[in-house]
Design an enzyme around this catalytic site. Structure first.
Site, short mmCIF file in Angstrom:
data_model
loop_
_atom_site.label_atom_id
_atom_site.label_comp_id
_atom_site.label_asym_id
_atom_site.label_seq_id
_atom_site.Cartn_x
_atom_site.Cartn_y
_atom_site.Cartn_z
N LYS A 268 0.86 -1.20 0.00
CA LYS A 268 0.00 0.00 0.00
C LYS A 268 0.89 1.24 0.00
CE LYS A 268 -3.23 2.58 2.99
NZ LYS A 268 -4.15 2.56 4.15
N ASP A 273 -2.60 10.15 3.65
CA ASP A 273 -3.99 9.73 3.83
C ASP A 273 -4.72 10.75 4.71
OD1 ASP A 273 -6.40 8.48 4.09
OD2 ASP A 273 -5.67 6.79 5.29
N LYS A 280 -10.17 12.72 8.12
CA LYS A 280 -9.71 12.26 9.43
C LYS A 280 -9.67 13.44 10.41
CE LYS A 280 -6.52 8.54 8.08
NZ LYS A 280 -7.19 7.46 8.82
N ASP A 291 1.66 6.46 5.49
CA ASP A 291 0.68 5.49 5.00
C ASP A 291 1.17 4.81 3.71
OD1 ASP A 291 -1.70 4.18 5.62
OD2 ASP A 291 -2.94 5.50 4.40
N ASP A 350 -12.15 6.99 3.70
CA ASP A 350 -10.93 6.76 4.48
C ASP A 350 -10.52 5.28 4.43
OD1 ASP A 350 -8.80 7.34 6.04
OD2 ASP A 350 -9.92 7.53 7.93
N GLU A 352 -9.41 3.66 2.04
CA GLU A 352 -8.88 3.78 0.68
C GLU A 352 -7.82 2.73 0.35
OE1 GLU A 352 -7.63 5.30 3.17
OE2 GLU A 352 -5.51 4.91 2.85
N ARG A 354 -7.67 -0.48 0.86
CA ARG A 354 -8.21 -1.69 0.22
C ARG A 354 -8.62 -1.42 -1.22
NH1 ARG A 354 -12.61 -2.31 4.81
NH2 ARG A 354 -10.95 -1.21 5.90
N1 BES Z 1 -4.29 4.43 6.89
C1 BES Z 1 -5.43 4.15 7.68
C2 BES Z 1 -5.18 3.13 8.78
C3 BES Z 1 -4.21 3.59 9.84
C4 BES Z 1 -4.68 4.27 10.95
C5 BES Z 1 -2.87 3.29 9.74
C6 BES Z 1 -3.78 4.68 11.92
C7 BES Z 1 -1.98 3.69 10.72
C8 BES Z 1 -2.44 4.39 11.80
C9 BES Z 1 -6.56 3.59 6.79
O1 BES Z 1 -6.60 4.07 5.49
C10 BES Z 1 -7.85 3.97 7.43
O2 BES Z 1 -8.08 5.13 7.58
N2 BES Z 1 -8.65 2.97 7.79
C11 BES Z 1 -9.89 3.21 8.41
C12 BES Z 1 -10.87 2.20 7.84
C13 BES Z 1 -12.28 2.41 8.31
C14 BES Z 1 -12.84 3.69 7.73
C15 BES Z 1 -13.10 1.22 7.88
C16 BES Z 1 -9.74 2.98 9.91
O3 BES Z 1 -9.08 2.02 10.31
O4 BES Z 1 -10.24 3.80 10.68
ZN ZN Z 2 -4.72 4.66 4.72
ZN ZN Z 3 -7.65 5.89 5.27
#
Ligand code: BES
Ligand code: ZN
Ligand code: ZN
Length: 500
Positions: A268, A273, A280, A291, A350, A352, A354
């Site tokens: 990834k 992000d 966020k 990220d 968010d 993104e 996947r």
């Molecule tokens: N990049 C983030 C996940 C992340 C969060 C990595 C904190 C490192 C530290 C990812 O893209 C994300 O935002 N995931 C969301 C998914 C949710 C909206 C289903 C999450 O985990 O909150």
């Molecule tokens: Zn992310």
């Molecule tokens: Zn994200």
């Protein structure tokens, strides 16, 4: 720093610092240290009997030899109780040793292979771990500092001492592996440390290009018009809100036989992000420059494979883009068609990672690979489940999972498996498309893995969620505060193991 192996006794060889180790449950000096102690007039024994050095893990003592030995100083490092000593403890000891050696202003240091009597590993593996610990313990990112705060001299040479001639060649192999995997890790840390206004998708493509040029690796960069032609709806859907052009980066290292099917690594690579329209919160958002850790690790691992001339064919894929909330950004409710034809309702922009990985994995499957491994800072749920010390693992193939688990243990970058049961797909059902990109409350790391599984066909595949480990809140013996690039050495070790 140059790392070398020499045969020799501790009491010989000139060096600025000689690093030796000691256990907590050791009543008498080991034979190898007696000559040192004699030359030092019994100082080692005295430190022990005074309780100034008890051998506890990470404890240390520095002794000036005042011309009684060819080494100018001795740094004595504790490894703790014999039964607790692992390869990773040795790595940590060398991380701490390196920092202490650097503080003395030394330019050279040497050390015997530690813990051969307690760690159940050949001298080559211990040598590898010692080089990794030292090189990574010394890592710092000072690129944007106008004045050098720590004008300490750089250490030029690390020498590992073999006590038997027949250890030398194995140790040299270990040293070469250690150098390659530590270099891959520092390189990946650098990429993640650079801010997102510098480390854009275009800059990542440039980094991939210099690796390709240096090592004779084939590089293909699919631009957005290529992505459109192929139908990479995930890549384009995430990139829509950003002014930075997305890059789909493919590296092909051919170290194996022509007819060998490749292993594919997918990382990834979200260079920032923001969350997109599902923005966020601002607290800690700056950490989202990292990220792209998965992509940085894949680049590092491919580089290490080439440097070590491993006998495997490796393809590295980096779907690289920003996730930004621009005027044309993908909105909640939008539907995207991915490279393999499946449609996805984006309920949260968010989620993104996947989306870009869906295209990355579907593209990977086109290589008819032996297996696919993806690495991604994918979910906050991974942090909730595992904290800071384990990588989340999900996959569809037991043998592949076992191989990665073993490599993780060797590298001190351990994985922990989560279930990937079809029942979880219920949570991803959409009223209007083949699936949605979020799974609701509960099992967030699992539903993310479940989503990815729909893009690998029947190919053996493992997903590593490194959101838990990618950023360290504190400085550790060989892990710097901030981006850790944990996962890089696991991948390198796994490739080494496959190369045989
Ligand atoms: N990049 C983030 C996940 C992340 C969060 C990595 C904190 C490192 C530290 C990812 O893209 C994300 O935002 N995931 C969301 C998914 C949710 C909206 C289903 C999450 O985990 O909150
Ligand atoms: Zn992310
Ligand atoms: Zn994200």
């Amino acid at each position: 720093m140059k790392c070398q192996v020499k045969e020799g006794h501790l009491a010989q060889g000139a060096t600025d610092v000689l690093v030796i180790s000691g256990y907590e449950d050791e009543n008498t000096l080991p034979k190898a240290h007696q000559a040192l102690d004699d030359a030092l007039g019994g100082q080692l024994r005295e430190l022990r009997s005074n309780g100034e050095f008890s051998g506890k893990n990470q404890e240390s003592a520095l002794i000036h030899t005042r011309k009684t030995l060819p080494a100018k100083r001795i740094l004595w490092l504790g490894l703790g109780k014999k039964k607790d000593v692992t390869l990773d403890r040795v790595r940590q000891a060398m991380g701490t040793a390196f920092k202490k050696v650097r503080q003395t202003g030394a330019e050279t240091f040497s050390a015997p292979v530690f813990a051969t009597d307690t760690v159940k590993a050949p001298a080559s593996d211990i040598a590898q771990a010692m080089v990794e610990g030292a090189m990574l313990g010394g890592y710092r990112f000072t690129h944007y500092r106008s004045e050098n705060e720590e004008p300490s001299k750089e250490i030029r040479t690390m020498t590992l001492l073999a006590n038997r001639a027949n250890q030398v060649s194995g140790m040299k192999t270990g040293v070469r592996r250690g150098e390659a995997s530590a270099h891959a890790t520092s390189f990946a840390r650098d990429l993640c440390n650079h801010p997102a206004n510098v480390m854009t998708p275009s800059r990542v493509a440039q980094e991939a290009q210099s690796i390709a040029e240096d090592f004779g690796i084939t590089l293909t960069v699919l631009e957005s018009k290529d992505q459109e032609k192929l139908g990479m709806g995930g890549m384009l859907g995430v990139a829509r809100g950003s002014q930075e052009p997305p890059k789909f980066i493919v590296l092909e290292y051919a170290g194996g036989r022509k007819k060998d099917r490749p292993v594919v690594l997918v990382g990834k690579t979200i260079t920032f992000d923001s969350g997109g329209i599902s923005l966020k919160p601002s607290e800690n958002m700056e950490q989202m420059k990292a990220d792209m850790t998965g992509g940085a690790e894949v680049l590092g691992a491919v580089r290490a494979a080439a440097q070590l001339r491993l006998r495997v064919n490796v393809v590295g894929i980096l779907p690289a883009t920003e996730n930004m909330p621009g005027g044309r950004a993908t909105k909640p409710g939008d539907i995207l068609r991915m490279l393999n034809g499946k449609t996805v309702e984006v309920q949260n922009t968010d989620a993104e990672g996947r989306l870009v990985l869906a295209d990355g994995l579907a593209y990977a499957a086109r290589f008819n690979p032996q297996c696919i491994v993806d690495v991604a800072t994918l979910t906050g749920a991974c942090i909730v489940a595992l904290g800071q010390f384990a990588i989340g693992m999900l996959g569809n193939d037991d043998a592949l999972k076992a191989d990665l688990k073993k490599a993780g243990e060797q590298a001190g970058e351990r994985v922990w498996e989560m279930p990937l049961w079809e029942e979880y797909f219920e949570q991803l059902k959409s009223d209007v498309a083949d699936m949605r990109n979020i799974g609701g409350r509960g099992g967030g790391m699992i539903t993310a893995g479940m989503f990815l599984s729909k893009f690998v066909d029947d190919c053996p595949w493992v997903h590593l969620d490194i959101a838990s480990t990618d950023w360290s809140s504190s400085e550790r013996p060989y892990i710097s505060k901030g981006p850790t690039a944990i996962g890089t050495r696991l991948l390198v070790q796994w490739l080494i193991n496959r190369s045989g």
